[in-house]
Design a protein around this motif. Structure first.
Motif, PDB file in Angstrom:
ATOM      1  N   SER A  28       0.864  -1.169   0.000  1.00  0.00           N
ATOM      2  CA  SER A  28       0.000   0.000   0.000  1.00  0.00           C
ATOM      3  C   SER A  28       0.904   1.223   0.000  1.00  0.00           C
ATOM      4  CB  SER A  28      -0.891  -0.017   1.247  1.00  0.00           C
ATOM      5  OG  SER A  28      -1.675   1.150   1.293  1.00  0.00           O
ATOM      6  N   ARG A  30       1.540   5.335  -0.647  1.00  0.00           N
ATOM      7  CA  ARG A  30       0.930   6.664  -0.706  1.00  0.00           C
ATOM      8  C   ARG A  30       1.988   7.646  -1.167  1.00  0.00           C
ATOM      9  NH1 ARG A  30      -3.841   7.663   1.472  1.00  0.00           N
ATOM     10  NH2 ARG A  30      -4.804   6.010   2.669  1.00  0.00           N
ATOM     11  N   GLU A  31       1.592   8.505  -2.076  1.00  0.00           N
ATOM     12  CA  GLU A  31       2.474   9.554  -2.554  1.00  0.00           C
ATOM     13  C   GLU A  31       1.631  10.803  -2.744  1.00  0.00           C
ATOM     14  OE1 GLU A  31       5.386   9.829  -6.215  1.00  0.00           O
ATOM     15  OE2 GLU A  31       5.537   7.931  -5.151  1.00  0.00           O
ATOM     16  N   GLY A  32       1.770  11.727  -1.819  1.00  0.00           N
ATOM     17  CA  GLY A  32       0.952  12.935  -1.867  1.00  0.00           C
ATOM     18  C   GLY A  32      -0.505  12.593  -1.617  1.00  0.00           C
ATOM     19  N   SER A  33      -1.363  12.980  -2.542  1.00  0.00           N
ATOM     20  CA  SER A  33      -2.790  12.705  -2.378  1.00  0.00           C
ATOM     21  C   SER A  33      -3.216  11.424  -3.076  1.00  0.00           C
ATOM     22  CB  SER A  33      -3.605  13.881  -2.925  1.00  0.00           C
ATOM     23  OG  SER A  33      -3.361  14.018  -4.312  1.00  0.00           O
ATOM     24  N   SER A  34      -2.300  10.741  -3.755  1.00  0.00           N
ATOM     25  CA  SER A  34      -2.669   9.507  -4.443  1.00  0.00           C
ATOM     26  C   SER A  34      -2.209   8.294  -3.646  1.00  0.00           C
ATOM     27  CB  SER A  34      -2.056   9.471  -5.843  1.00  0.00           C
ATOM     28  OG  SER A  34      -0.660   9.470  -5.757  1.00  0.00           O
ATOM     29  N   ALA A  35      -2.922   7.212  -3.835  1.00  0.00           N
ATOM     30  CA  ALA A  35      -2.596   5.955  -3.163  1.00  0.00           C
ATOM     31  C   ALA A  35      -2.719   4.819  -4.170  1.00  0.00           C
ATOM     32  CB  ALA A  35      -3.530   5.716  -1.986  1.00  0.00           C
ATOM     33  N   ALA A  36      -1.876   3.811  -4.002  1.00  0.00           N
ATOM     34  CA  ALA A  36      -1.909   2.652  -4.888  1.00  0.00           C
ATOM     35  C   ALA A  36      -1.772   1.387  -4.055  1.00  0.00           C
ATOM     36  CB  ALA A  36      -0.786   2.732  -5.907  1.00  0.00           C
TER      37      ALA A  36
END
Length: 154
Positions: A28, A30-36
């Motif tokens: 999981s 997270r980078e800034g406001s995005s998540a993958a």
């Protein structure tokens, strides 16, 4: 991101943002406001890799700059201080370029974790990879053949 477990699935181990369960390996990120979220079934894991990445040329350049600073000491102290400052900056950049890289691959998909600096414990990463490999061998494609052979041999 909260991940729900499958029926009969349990968490085996976690390292940084990678979680190993009895059925899958997932990351999981997270980078800034995005998540993958990347999920790989344990049986599909084909390879694991642990290595260090760094830029040694920064260290060499710092050494050359420091030697030039020593040579300029006889002529102008301002230039010497400037060159020593550049050498220190290059050593700082080298220190921040060191990364511990862990990769888990399945076919064309990979899970990659890069940890900057010396904050990463290599022993903890190796232990996590041992657990992934152990799970992969238990749930691999020939696990049924091994368990069937041991059952028929009994």
């Amino acid at each position: 991101m909260n991940r729900k477990l499958l029926r009969g699935e349990h968490v085996v181990s976690t390292w940084r943002d990678i979680t190993l369960t009895s059925h899958r390996v997932w990351q999981s990120a997270r980078e800034g406001s995005s998540a993958a979220l990347t999920s790989i079934p344990v049986a599909a894991v084909q390879w694991v890799r642990l290595g260090r990445h760094h830029l040694p040329w920064l260290l060499w350049l710092a050494a050359v700059t420091a030697v030039l600073g020593i040579a300029a000491l006889e002529y102008d102290r301002t230039i010497t201080y400037g060159l020593f400052g550049v050498a220190l900056l290059l050593m700082l950049l080298y220190g921040t370029s060191r990364r511990l890289v862990l990769e888990i691959g399945a076919g064309t998909g990979t899970i990659v974790v890069q940890v900057v600096g010396e904050g990463a414990s290599v022993d903890a990463a190796v232990e996590f990879l041992y657990q992934v490999e152990d799970r992969r061998l238990v749930h691999g494609p020939d696990a049924d053949a091994r368990s069937g052979a041991s059952a028929s041999g009994a």
